[in-house]
Enzyme design. Structure first.
Site, PDB file in Angstrom:
ATOM      1  N   CYS A 156       0.827  -1.211   0.000  1.00 50.05           N
ATOM      2  CA  CYS A 156       0.000   0.000   0.000  1.00 50.05           C
ATOM      3  C   CYS A 156       0.863   1.263   0.000  1.00 50.05           C
ATOM      4  CB  CYS A 156      -0.899   0.028   1.233  1.00 50.05           C
ATOM      5  SG  CYS A 156      -2.155  -1.249   1.243  1.00 50.05           S
ATOM      6  N   HIS A 157       1.856   1.299   0.889  1.00 49.49           N
ATOM      7  CA  HIS A 157       2.579   2.546   1.129  1.00 49.49           C
ATOM      8  C   HIS A 157       3.766   2.755   0.202  1.00 49.49           C
ATOM      9  CE1 HIS A 157       0.387   3.402   4.851  1.00 49.49           C
ATOM     10  NE2 HIS A 157       0.515   2.143   5.169  1.00 49.49           N
ATOM     11  N   CYS A 193       7.557  13.646  37.813  1.00 51.00           N
ATOM     12  CA  CYS A 193       8.538  13.631  36.721  1.00 51.00           C
ATOM     13  C   CYS A 193       9.363  14.911  36.764  1.00 51.00           C
ATOM     14  CB  CYS A 193       7.846  13.557  35.366  1.00 51.00           C
ATOM     15  SG  CYS A 193       6.653  12.245  35.191  1.00 51.00           S
ATOM     16  N   HIS A 248      13.357  15.771  36.317  1.00 49.82           N
ATOM     17  CA  HIS A 248      13.722  16.119  34.938  1.00 49.82           C
ATOM     18  C   HIS A 248      13.611  17.604  34.623  1.00 49.82           C
ATOM     19  CE1 HIS A 248      14.323  11.954  33.872  1.00 49.82           C
ATOM     20  NE2 HIS A 248      13.179  11.655  34.462  1.00 49.82           N
ATOM     21  N   ARG A 285      10.025   2.718  28.972  1.00 49.08           N
ATOM     22  CA  ARG A 285      10.919   3.612  29.705  1.00 49.08           C
ATOM     23  C   ARG A 285      10.165   4.342  30.819  1.00 49.08           C
ATOM     24  NH1 ARG A 285      13.323   4.951  32.675  1.00 49.08           N
ATOM     25  NH2 ARG A 285      15.135   6.286  32.916  1.00 49.08           N
ATOM     26  N   CYS A 330      10.559   4.487  35.077  1.00 47.08           N
ATOM     27  CA  CYS A 330      10.615   5.679  35.914  1.00 47.08           C
ATOM     28  C   CYS A 330       9.578   5.570  37.032  1.00 47.08           C
ATOM     29  CB  CYS A 330      10.343   6.928  35.076  1.00 47.08           C
ATOM     30  SG  CYS A 330      11.788   7.999  34.922  1.00 47.08           S
TER      31      CYS A 330
END
Lengths: 106, 257
Positions: B75-76, B173, B177, B214, B218
């Site tokens: 298709c793509h 978070c 961060h 990930r 955390c």
């Protein structure tokens, strides 16, 4: 089937030292870890790697459980004749993987 | 001769400055917080183990599935053109589902049309490889979250989650961060948490993993119970993080310790 990334030149001058780099997709399970069920995961590592140039051994490597997953190796070889590079990995549970590359030496 | 040497030294300096220079507003990719060897591992495709998954994804892209034997490529066409910039736009709003979806879910819903199968939660190897291959086509392009008002409520919830204290350690978070980015936590550098390189190869995982995986790490790090796989909260966080990293170049597959 295991996937590999091989970096090798397609051509070289006679007497030149060429650098060959290989990366193999492999879990390198050490045999010392336990799984989610608390049981020891059986060891599954690559034991040997070798590269030959037109049948002549260029490098032979022994691998051990302390080596991380997806082992990467870099080594060099002296270009003398055009021909085939043969890369072979062998490991636990009958693992074997072979790749070939051609190189022309002028 | 001397002038040449000077010019070369200056060029080398400029070159390295261009790599390490933070964006004008102080946002920096996690790559810049990493050690030299990890950076080298990411920058060299022959060394970057994430490229193994990209290679696998390339094979899956043209592999026929289902009764009709159709493939993504059927298709793509070539992913290099068709998928360029796609990963930079996700998560986006899905009109059929009437909710935001991420790249993984977009690929999964597309593949379900070819071969009806239950979408497995977590990082299924084939889905991860395809995601890595599609994301790879946008490498170097800026993250461009769509300006879709329907995404706003979820993004706002994500923003609140980012600043919400969680777990036994009672940390949000943003406590690490934003307030302490660039400092160290137990010897490891704390990056600014910009999702520029997903799916990433983590040396700790010895494999490739998604942003959701990930984020789970955390959450268990602050001793909170992670949300279930595929829960809406992950997507809300991903939406907010993509908006927070807008304009930063994608570097998938990235390598992190």
């Amino acid at each position: 089937m295991a996937r590999t990334l091989i970096t090798a030149p397609s051509g070289a001058r006679r007497g030149e030292t060429v650098t060959l780099r290989v990366l193999l997709q492999h879990p390198m399970e050490s045999g010392y870890r336990v799984g989610a069920d608390g049981r020891l995961l059986p060891r599954d590592i690559v034991r040997r790697f070798s590269c030959s140039w037109n049948g002549e051994r260029v490098v032979a490597v022994e691998l051990f459980p302390a080596i991380a997953a997806n082992p990467y190796l870099e080594f060099s070889a002296l270009a003398l004749d055009s021909g085939t590079l043969d890369f072979v990995w062998e490991g636990d549970h009958g693992f074997q993987h072979r790749e070939q590359r051609t190189i022309s030496v002028t | 001769m001397r002038a040449w040497a000077w010019a070369c030294a200056l060029l080398a300096l400029l070159g390295s400055a261009a790599v390490a220079e933070p964006l004008p507003d102080g946002r920096r990719s996690g790559l810049e917080f990493m050690g030299e060897s990890t950076q080298a591992m990411q920058r060299d495709d022959a060394l970057n183990p994430g490229m193994l998954w990209v290679l696998e994804g390339e094979a899956v892209w043209s592999q026929p599935v289902g009764a009709d034997g159709r493939s993504c490529a059927g298709c793509h066409g070539a992913a290099r053109q068709a998928m360029r910039g796609v990963a930079a736009r996700y998560p986006a709003f899905d009109t059929a589902l009437q909710r935001p979806i991420d790249l993984r879910q977009r690929i999964a819903s597309c593949r379900q049309k070819l071969q009806p199968q239950a979408i497995t939660p977590g990082d299924a190897p084939q889905a991860l490889a395809l995601e890595a291959y599609v994301a790879f086509q946008s490498r170097g392009l800026p993250i461009t979250p769509p300006a879709d008002p329907r995404l706003e409520p979820a993004r706002d919830r994500g923003r609140r989650l980012f600043h919400q204290r969680l777990g036994q350690l009672d940390l949000a978070c943003s406590d690490c961060h934003e307030a302490h980015a660039g400092r160290r936590l137990g010897g490891s550098p704390i990056p600014q948490a910009h999702p520029t390189g997903y799916p990433i190869y983590r040396l700790e995982w010895q494999g490739l993993g998604s942003l959701q995986r990930r984020l789970r790490a955390c959450l268990s790090g602050v001793r909170a119970e992670p949300f279930a796989w595929g829960a809406a909260e992950w997507l809300e966080l991903e939406l907010f993080l993509a908006w927070r990293a807008r304009g930063m170049p994608l570097e998938s597959p990235a390598v992190r310790p």
